[in-house]
Enzyme design. Structure first.
Site, PDB file in Angstrom:
ATOM      1  N   THR A  95       0.856  -1.187   0.000  1.00  0.00           N
ATOM      2  CA  THR A  95       0.000   0.000   0.000  1.00  0.00           C
ATOM      3  C   THR A  95       0.891   1.235   0.000  1.00  0.00           C
ATOM      4  O   THR A  95       1.835   1.324   0.777  1.00  0.00           O
ATOM      5  CB  THR A  95      -0.933  -0.001   1.224  1.00  0.00           C
ATOM      6  OG1 THR A  95      -1.797  -1.143   1.149  1.00  0.00           O
ATOM      7  CG2 THR A  95      -1.786   1.263   1.268  1.00  0.00           C
ATOM      8  N   VAL A  97       2.284   5.173   0.081  1.00  0.00           N
ATOM      9  CA  VAL A  97       2.222   6.482   0.726  1.00  0.00           C
ATOM     10  C   VAL A  97       1.927   7.530  -0.349  1.00  0.00           C
ATOM     11  O   VAL A  97       2.394   7.426  -1.485  1.00  0.00           O
ATOM     12  CB  VAL A  97       3.558   6.788   1.440  1.00  0.00           C
ATOM     13  CG1 VAL A  97       3.683   8.259   1.788  1.00  0.00           C
ATOM     14  CG2 VAL A  97       3.700   5.925   2.696  1.00  0.00           C
ATOM     15  N   ILE A 131       4.890  -1.145   2.911  1.00  0.00           N
ATOM     16  CA  ILE A 131       4.578   0.259   2.671  1.00  0.00           C
ATOM     17  C   ILE A 131       5.383   0.731   1.469  1.00  0.00           C
ATOM     18  O   ILE A 131       6.616   0.655   1.466  1.00  0.00           O
ATOM     19  CB  ILE A 131       4.903   1.113   3.909  1.00  0.00           C
ATOM     20  CG1 ILE A 131       4.005   0.727   5.090  1.00  0.00           C
ATOM     21  CG2 ILE A 131       4.764   2.602   3.576  1.00  0.00           C
ATOM     22  CD1 ILE A 131       2.516   0.986   4.871  1.00  0.00           C
ATOM     23  N   LYS A 132       4.693   1.230   0.454  1.00  0.00           N
ATOM     24  CA  LYS A 132       5.371   1.691  -0.761  1.00  0.00           C
ATOM     25  C   LYS A 132       5.753   3.164  -0.626  1.00  0.00           C
ATOM     26  O   LYS A 132       4.928   4.000  -0.259  1.00  0.00           O
ATOM     27  CB  LYS A 132       4.468   1.505  -1.989  1.00  0.00           C
ATOM     28  CG  LYS A 132       4.296   0.064  -2.407  1.00  0.00           C
ATOM     29  CD  LYS A 132       3.401  -0.069  -3.631  1.00  0.00           C
ATOM     30  CE  LYS A 132       4.126   0.280  -4.903  1.00  0.00           C
ATOM     31  NZ  LYS A 132       3.264   0.028  -6.098  1.00  0.00           N
ATOM     32  N   LEU A 133       7.001   3.420  -0.962  1.00  0.00           N
ATOM     33  CA  LEU A 133       7.534   4.780  -0.939  1.00  0.00           C
ATOM     34  C   LEU A 133       8.295   5.030  -2.230  1.00  0.00           C
ATOM     35  O   LEU A 133       8.955   4.126  -2.750  1.00  0.00           O
ATOM     36  CB  LEU A 133       8.504   4.946   0.236  1.00  0.00           C
ATOM     37  CG  LEU A 133       7.930   4.826   1.647  1.00  0.00           C
ATOM     38  CD1 LEU A 133       9.013   4.381   2.618  1.00  0.00           C
ATOM     39  CD2 LEU A 133       7.334   6.157   2.084  1.00  0.00           C
TER      40      LEU A 133
END
Length: 316
Positions: A95, A97, A131-133
């Site tokens: 998911t 950011v 967590i995608k950044l």
């Protein structure tokens, strides 16, 4: 003979690049990835209407401020879609950011913690979430902090060796080097086609994969953003590959042998001294393709995040 998708799954962990539940059921990937564009697309699926209403209801309960409600609803919707996906896949959901935070380390960390909290409150442990950044210097620094807190990260919009090296040095769990968007740039720049083996995106991911294995970096390499099945098959053996629905379908309907292409067997080397911020920025600046594609990718995701928020605002 088994279809190519089945054979590929024996060599590489296949991940579905979608939030479409029915498609995920059909192709049975281990993990799934989403981004603002895919969340926007998924929000248009009629079966997801209840997820949107739940996100809006939750947002209203959190704040009286309309602007904050819109932000909260967007975060909750992304998590709601992730929760549905996790009912199907045995592994992880990625998911993302908000892309508008790509140059703000502290804000990215805060958003990541919020997304993790929403998943945790729904009974999902950290080991099922990535967590995608964006792979900016600030995004990589955020990942470095989050990884130490037990929040594992997927560094995306990665187009260059410098980005890949910095991610490994920061201890990122996983990177998503883009293949197809690199090919797009080179085709437009040089007005020519490329065979799968000489595809600049394939060459880039192969070099990153070999470098990681050579230096014993545990960071997972997950090739992403494919334009054709030729690119995918040239990366058979990569740790993971995240594939969109049209190409998953094509692979599932095609027969023919799939051969391992990535399998580093060379010498091992000591890890180099980590890059400085100045080195990172200079190397990224010197790579015109990566510099342009990173900026473009952030802008595109920001546009779709804005569209999603406009839709949510109209329902608040």
């Amino acid at each position: 003979m088994a279809d190519k998708l089945t054979q590929l799954k024996a060599l590489t962990t296949v991940v579905a690049d979608t939030g479409d539940i029915e498609a995920i059921k059909r192709y049975q990937p281990i993990d799934a990835t989403t981004n603002p564009s895919l969340v926007l697309k998924a929000s248009e699926i009629p079966e997801y209407a209840a997820l949107i209403e739940d996100a809006i209801s939750w947002a209203k309960s959190q704040s009286q401020d309309k602007a904050q409600q819109i932000i909260d609803a967007g975060d909750k919707l992304a998590v709601n879609i992730g929760l549905e996906v996790l009912k199907i896949v045995p592994g992880r959901i990625s998911t993302e950011v908000d892309a508008r935070l790509s140059f703000d380390t502290e804000a990215s960390i805060a958003k990541a913690r919020k997304l993790i909290r929403l998943y945790n409150e729904a009974g999902i442990a950290n080991d099922r979430i990535l967590i995608k950044l964006a792979s900016t210097w600030e995004g990589i620094r955020a990942a470095e902090v989050l990884e130490k807190e037990g929040i594992q990260c997927n560094l995306t919009l990665l187009f260059s060796f410098a980005q890949a090296r910095a991610c490994a040095e920061a201890g990122a769990f996983l990177i998503s080097p883009f293949v197809g968007r690199i090919l797009d740039w080179y085709k437009a720049k040089h007005n020519r086609d490329y065979t799968p083996s000489e595809d600049p995106g394939v060459v880039s991911v192969t070099a990153i994969y070999d470098y990681y294995k050579q230096h014993d970096y545990p960071t997972v390499v997950m090739g992403a953003s494919f334009r054709n099945t030729g690119e995918i098959l040239e990366l058979a053996g990569c740790d993971r590959l995240t594939i969109g629905l049209p190409l998953l379908e094509e692979l599932s309907k095609t027969e023919g042998a799939v051969v391992r292409k990535l399998n580093y067997t060379g010498e091992r080397k000591a890890k180099p001294t980590p890059m400085s911020e100045a080195e990172f920025r200079w190397e990224l600046n010197q790579d015109a393709m990566a510099h342009e594609k990173l900026g473009e990718g952030i802008r595109m995701f920001a546009v779709d995040q804005g569209k999603l928020e406009t839709m949510l605002a109209s329902r608040l």
